[in-house]
Design a protein around this motif. Structure first.
Motif, PDB file in Angstrom:
ATOM      1  N   ASN A 184       0.825  -1.212   0.000  1.00  0.00           N
ATOM      2  CA  ASN A 184       0.000   0.000   0.000  1.00  0.00           C
ATOM      3  C   ASN A 184       0.858   1.260   0.000  1.00  0.00           C
ATOM      4  O   ASN A 184       0.567   2.219  -0.717  1.00  0.00           O
ATOM      5  N   LEU A 194      -6.037   4.725  -3.031  1.00  0.00           N
ATOM      6  CA  LEU A 194      -6.512   3.449  -2.497  1.00  0.00           C
ATOM      7  C   LEU A 194      -7.859   3.609  -1.787  1.00  0.00           C
ATOM      8  O   LEU A 194      -8.205   4.689  -1.298  1.00  0.00           O
ATOM      9  N   ASP A 196     -10.121   3.504   1.163  1.00  0.00           N
ATOM     10  CA  ASP A 196      -9.870   3.585   2.607  1.00  0.00           C
ATOM     11  C   ASP A 196     -11.118   3.308   3.439  1.00  0.00           C
ATOM     12  O   ASP A 196     -11.149   3.594   4.642  1.00  0.00           O
ATOM     13  N   LEU A 200      -7.211   1.149   5.097  1.00  0.00           N
ATOM     14  CA  LEU A 200      -6.598   0.717   3.838  1.00  0.00           C
ATOM     15  C   LEU A 200      -6.545  -0.804   3.720  1.00  0.00           C
ATOM     16  O   LEU A 200      -6.673  -1.355   2.635  1.00  0.00           O
ATOM     17  N   VAL A 201      -6.343  -1.488   4.864  1.00  0.00           N
ATOM     18  CA  VAL A 201      -6.265  -2.956   4.867  1.00  0.00           C
ATOM     19  C   VAL A 201      -7.588  -3.518   5.363  1.00  0.00           C
ATOM     20  O   VAL A 201      -8.054  -3.184   6.454  1.00  0.00           O
ATOM     21  N   LYS A 202      -8.211  -4.366   4.546  1.00  0.00           N
ATOM     22  CA  LYS A 202      -9.431  -5.057   4.942  1.00  0.00           C
ATOM     23  C   LYS A 202      -9.045  -6.472   5.368  1.00  0.00           C
ATOM     24  O   LYS A 202      -8.325  -7.170   4.669  1.00  0.00           O
ATOM     25  N   SER A 212      -6.555  -5.134  -0.062  1.00  0.00           N
ATOM     26  CA  SER A 212      -6.663  -3.700  -0.289  1.00  0.00           C
ATOM     27  C   SER A 212      -6.958  -3.510  -1.766  1.00  0.00           C
ATOM     28  O   SER A 212      -6.925  -4.468  -2.543  1.00  0.00           O
ATOM     29  N   GLU A 236      -7.168  -5.027  -7.203  1.00  0.00           N
ATOM     30  CA  GLU A 236      -7.152  -5.463  -5.811  1.00  0.00           C
ATOM     31  C   GLU A 236      -5.835  -6.179  -5.510  1.00  0.00           C
ATOM     32  O   GLU A 236      -5.131  -6.626  -6.425  1.00  0.00           O
TER      33      GLU A 236
END
Length: 269
Positions: A184, A194, A196, A200-202, A212, A236
């Protein structure tokens, strides 16, 4: 590799690149530091639940070539249902297909979507390349706007039809960057925007999957009464973690996927 599925996947990639302006440069960015080796974790497709074009219809292009069901997912707030499919050959990407549960929409939205799908010929859906054939119906801006007011997903499918909504870089197959946080940061350093939503990180290592994505850039779409710039496709990135038996988790996490859906939204959620 089955030549037919290889042909389909390549056709989907080429079509997708036209609607994801950042994808080629991002792919090349990772290829440059990984000896050209960028592996696709999965492809996502969207559709409506009407019988002519439902999830099972879209899945045929893959199940006819050895793909099998791998999991089911529900998104009640978005009125979506999804399944993922995977192939015994681990070199082939997983396929995540979602469908909008049209019967749960307003009467007006149902009428709009039914009118669109009524324009699809049975021959069209029989084509092995239907899932990268684009929009099989005529669409005006008023119909698009009315669908958009109710469902971003409904409007996206109406505008773009049948093509990959996103491809996904497998972080597990990159030598660098090898964490989603570093990936990222690298993308942001190069100016990519990106998603959000929810951070940012799912996901997390605890759920065996981190994801992400970029935000879809706007592309020009032709309507019967003019053109408009609307968000197209996105890219992705996924990092998978081992399950108890040591093999990488192959499924998806509904809570994370729910946030990824916003990558094509026209307004913030």
């Amino acid at each position: 590799m089955d030549n037919a599925i290889h042909t389909l996947l390549q056709a989907m990639w080429e079509d997708y690149l036209e609607l994801a302006p950042d994808a080629r440069s991002i792919h090349d960015l990772f290829a440059a530091s990984n000896n050209g080796n960028v592996v696709n974790d999965h492809i996502a497709l969207r559709t409506y639940s009407l019988p002519e074009v439902n999830l099972a219809v879209i899945a045929r292009a893959f199940t006819d070539h050895g793909y099998i069901e791998g999991g089911e997912y529900e998104f009640p707030a978005r009125k979506l249902f999804a399944k993922h499919f995977q192939h015994p050959n681990p070199e082939l990407p997983k396929v995540f297909i979602s469908e909008l549960l049209v019967e749960k929409l307003s009467e007006q939205a149902q009428q709009h979507i039914t009118a669109l799908v009524d324009q699809v010929t049975p021959d069209a859906t029989q084509s092995p390349l239907f899932c990268c054939s684009g929009r099989p119906w005529q669409l005006d801006t008023q119909t698009y706007d009315e669908l958009l007011a109710e469902s971003e997903y409904a409007a996206w499918v109406a505008a773009f039809g049948y093509r990959a909504n996103h491809f996904t870089v497998s972080i597990n197959h990159l030598s660098e960057p090898d964490t989603i946080v570093d990936l990222n940061h690298l993308l942001q350093k190069h100016g990519y925007i990106l998603n959000d939503t929810g951070g940012l990180v799912k996901g997390s290592p605890d759920v065996l999957l981190e994801q992400s994505s970029t935000m879809a850039k706007k592309v020009t779409v032709d309507f019967t009464d003019g053109t408009r710039e609307i968000p197209g496709c996105f890219y992705e990135f996924a990092k998978r973690y081992p399950t108890g038996d040591g093999t990488l988790y192959q499924g998806f996490v509904a809570a994370s996927a729910d946030k990824i859906f916003t990558s094509t939204h026209t307004k913030a959620e």
